[in-house]
Design a protein around this motif. Structure first.
Motif, mmCIF file in Angstrom:
data_model
loop_
_atom_site.group_PDB
_atom_site.id
_atom_site.type_symbol
_atom_site.label_atom_id
_atom_site.label_comp_id
_atom_site.label_asym_id
_atom_site.label_seq_id
_atom_site.Cartn_x
_atom_site.Cartn_y
_atom_site.Cartn_z
ATOM 1 N N GLY A 262 -1.930 5.744 -4.588
ATOM 2 C CA GLY A 262 -2.042 7.174 -4.375
ATOM 3 C C GLY A 262 -0.701 7.843 -4.631
ATOM 4 N N ALA A 263 -0.728 9.150 -4.867
ATOM 5 C CA ALA A 263 0.512 9.848 -5.194
ATOM 6 C C ALA A 263 1.445 9.952 -3.996
ATOM 7 N N ALA A 264 0.912 10.300 -2.835
ATOM 8 C CA ALA A 264 1.783 10.564 -1.692
ATOM 9 C C ALA A 264 1.134 10.097 -0.399
ATOM 10 N N GLY A 265 1.992 9.790 0.559
ATOM 11 C CA GLY A 265 1.519 9.334 1.858
ATOM 12 C C GLY A 265 2.601 8.539 2.557
ATOM 13 N N ALA A 277 -3.530 -2.283 2.544
ATOM 14 C CA ALA A 277 -2.964 -0.979 2.189
ATOM 15 C C ALA A 277 -2.099 -1.102 0.936
ATOM 16 N N ILE A 278 -2.124 -0.063 0.108
ATOM 17 C CA ILE A 278 -1.323 -0.018 -1.116
ATOM 18 C C ILE A 278 -0.299 1.103 -0.968
ATOM 19 N N PRO A 279 0.985 0.808 -1.122
ATOM 20 C CA PRO A 279 2.017 1.838 -0.914
ATOM 21 C C PRO A 279 1.848 3.020 -1.862
ATOM 22 N N PRO A 280 2.131 4.231 -1.392
ATOM 23 C CA PRO A 280 2.039 5.414 -2.262
ATOM 24 C C PRO A 280 3.237 5.504 -3.196
ATOM 25 N N LEU A 322 5.260 -4.401 -20.867
ATOM 26 C CA LEU A 322 6.213 -3.288 -20.815
ATOM 27 C C LEU A 322 7.630 -3.821 -20.988
ATOM 28 N N SER A 323 8.478 -3.038 -21.617
ATOM 29 C CA SER A 323 9.886 -3.405 -21.734
ATOM 30 C C SER A 323 10.628 -2.987 -20.470
ATOM 31 N N GLU A 324 11.838 -3.487 -20.304
ATOM 32 C CA GLU A 324 12.649 -3.085 -19.156
ATOM 33 C C GLU A 324 12.918 -1.583 -19.190
ATOM 34 N N ASP A 325 13.199 -1.057 -20.374
ATOM 35 C CA ASP A 325 13.446 0.382 -20.491
ATOM 36 C C ASP A 325 12.227 1.182 -20.045
ATOM 37 N N GLU A 326 11.037 0.745 -20.438
ATOM 38 C CA GLU A 326 9.818 1.474 -20.083
ATOM 39 C C GLU A 326 9.557 1.412 -18.586
ATOM 40 N N ALA A 327 9.803 0.249 -17.969
ATOM 41 C CA ALA A 327 9.648 0.146 -16.517
ATOM 42 C C ALA A 327 10.657 1.045 -15.806
ATOM 43 N N ALA A 328 11.876 1.107 -16.332
ATOM 44 C CA ALA A 328 12.889 1.993 -15.752
ATOM 45 C C ALA A 328 12.503 3.458 -15.942
ATOM 46 N N ASP A 329 11.841 3.776 -17.056
ATOM 47 C CA ASP A 329 11.359 5.141 -17.278
ATOM 48 C C ASP A 329 10.403 5.565 -16.164
ATOM 49 N N VAL A 330 9.586 4.632 -15.689
ATOM 50 C CA VAL A 330 8.662 4.921 -14.590
ATOM 51 C C VAL A 330 9.436 5.317 -13.341
ATOM 52 N N TYR A 331 10.433 4.534 -13.002
ATOM 53 C CA TYR A 331 11.229 4.776 -11.795
ATOM 54 C C TYR A 331 11.903 6.148 -11.850
ATOM 55 N N LEU A 332 12.529 6.441 -12.978
ATOM 56 C CA LEU A 332 13.255 7.697 -13.092
ATOM 57 C C LEU A 332 12.305 8.893 -13.178
ATOM 58 N N TYR A 333 11.142 8.703 -13.793
ATOM 59 C CA TYR A 333 10.137 9.773 -13.810
ATOM 60 C C TYR A 333 9.712 10.125 -12.381
ATOM 61 N N LEU A 334 9.452 9.114 -11.559
ATOM 62 C CA LEU A 334 9.040 9.359 -10.177
ATOM 63 C C LEU A 334 10.167 9.994 -9.370
ATOM 64 N N MET A 335 11.388 9.623 -9.684
ATOM 65 C CA MET A 335 12.531 10.166 -8.959
ATOM 66 C C MET A 335 12.745 11.646 -9.278
ATOM 67 N N LEU A 336 12.547 12.010 -10.530
ATOM 68 C CA LEU A 336 12.794 13.386 -10.956
ATOM 69 C C LEU A 336 11.567 14.282 -10.819
ATOM 70 N N ASN A 337 10.394 13.670 -10.659
ATOM 71 C CA ASN A 337 9.144 14.431 -10.506
ATOM 72 C C ASN A 337 8.415 13.893 -9.276
ATOM 73 N N PRO A 338 8.858 14.245 -8.081
ATOM 74 C CA PRO A 338 8.295 13.660 -6.861
ATOM 75 C C PRO A 338 6.778 13.813 -6.784
ATOM 76 N N PRO A 339 6.050 12.719 -6.592
ATOM 77 C CA PRO A 339 4.584 12.799 -6.472
ATOM 78 C C PRO A 339 4.183 13.601 -5.236
ATOM 79 N N HIS A 340 3.013 14.205 -5.305
ATOM 80 C CA HIS A 340 2.522 14.972 -4.159
ATOM 81 C C HIS A 340 1.000 14.976 -4.161
ATOM 82 N N GLN A 341 0.433 15.307 -3.011
ATOM 83 C CA GLN A 341 -1.024 15.345 -2.884
ATOM 84 C C GLN A 341 -1.589 16.630 -3.475
#
Length: 341
Positions: A262-265, A277-280, A322-341
């Motif tokens: 889920g996006a947030a919780g 349970a699956i972490p948000p 996935l490449s390491e760069d692509e996995a890191a892209d996920v992390y930074l995308y979530l950091m700069l675009n905080p998920p929300h409900q």
């Protein structure tokens, strides 16, 4: 133009700024300050250098949104796709690669060392992706590399794509003794193409929609689907699209991660994790560092679950495609675009 420094990222220490502990931990800058020749810890200069590393990385990412002119990167939101379908993690093949990480470590055992190796400037570069890459980022988690899926839950993409070929339609009808004019076959192929493109944009009963893909990306993806399905001449239709790291991260999160997460919780406790349970996604960048996350995505990692907490083999699939760069892209995308409900 001055850029305000986020309060949660830095804290005032009198006459200087230093990275906040949470930000340092995310980028593994939490190591002790180096000593000088007299054995004293460096102070202001070390803090400024650390601040500079983080500031350049984050500010460059914030400024790259316009590189992909026809795509606006947005945060992921809402419940997971599995929750939307009222389906549990154990009842689905969605997002599962068939690979798990290494077994849990035993008490006293030292985990295998894993070294992060990102490309220089990975966070700010714009890369050319072809349809096969777009398929890998958006479709492979469910439909597998072959496109065959996992019937009956996840249907194959091969036959629906072949139905967009006039030649294949005519050949199939000929094999069963039915003559069909080329114009009639072309009309059927057109209808199949329209239906398939609509499914890519809007999803289906079990398939999540992909509205974040631009028209150019959909055309590139569709061309690769035709090649994957063995449509004659499709290899000459392949086209590349330019992608920012933020949009690459967005695609992986919305097509694959958000299927289960889920996006947030609230962050679940070890006992809640044991109970399924699956972490948000919104807590991801606070509970793991960038290197830890990349390693877990592409190689797997154990997880602490239960009461008392014990190291267990992780349930999250390994996404080795996935490449390491692509996995890191996920992390930074979530950091700069905080998920929300």
């Amino acid at each position: 133009m001055s850029i305000p420094i986020p309060r949660e990222g830095f804290c005032d220490t009198g006459n200087m700024f230093r990275p906040h502990e949470s930000m340092m931990k995310r980028f593994q800058l939490e190591s002790p300050r180096p000593k000088n020749a007299n054995g004293e810890r460096h102070g202001h200069s070390w803090c400024v250098k650390s601040l500079g590393v983080i500031f350049v990385l984050v500010s460059s990412l914030l400024g790259q949104g316009g590189e992909t002119s026809k795509v606006t990167v947005t945060a992921v939101e809402g419940e997971s796709w599995l929750n939307h379908l009222h389906r549990t993690f154990d009842e689905t093949s969605m997002g599962k690669t068939g690979r798990l990480g290494p077994p849990a470590t035993t008490p006293g055992e030292v985990p295998a060392h894993w070294q992060l190796g990102l490309s220089p400037g990975f966070a700010t570069q714009t890369v050319a992706l072809h349809g096969r890459d777009l398929y890998r980022l958006n479709c492979q988690g469910c439909h597998e590399e072959s496109g065959l899926g996992a019937p009956p839950e996840i249907n194959s993409v091969i036959d629906p794509v072949r139905a967009t070929s006039v030649a294949i339609i005519m050949e199939r009808n000929k094999k069963i003794g039915m003559d069909m004019s080329r114009s009639a076959a072309a009309e059927l192929a057109k209808q199949s193409r329209t239906s398939l493109l609509q499914r890519l944009h809007h999803g289906g009963q079990d398939m999540p929609p992909l509205p974040y893909l631009s028209e150019a990306e959909v055309r590139s993806l569709f061309a690769y689907l035709r090649q994957l399905a063995g449509v004659s001449g499709a290899e000459r239709e392949q086209v590349a699209v330019m992608e920012s790291s933020s949009h690459i991260g967005e695609q992986i999160v919305k097509s694959t991660c958000h299927v289960c997460h889920g996006a947030a919780g609230p962050n679940p406790s070890p006992q809640e994790l044991l109970e399924g349970a699956i972490p948000p996604l919104n807590t991801l960048t606070t509970r793991t560092s960038l290197p830890e996350f990349v390693g877990k995505v592409i190689s797997g990692a154990s997880i602490t679950m239960g009461t008392p907490p014990l190291s267990c083999r992780g349930r999250m699939p390994v996404f080795g495609y996935l490449s390491e760069d692509e996995a890191a892209d996920v992390y930074l995308y979530l950091m700069l675009n905080p998920p929300h409900q």
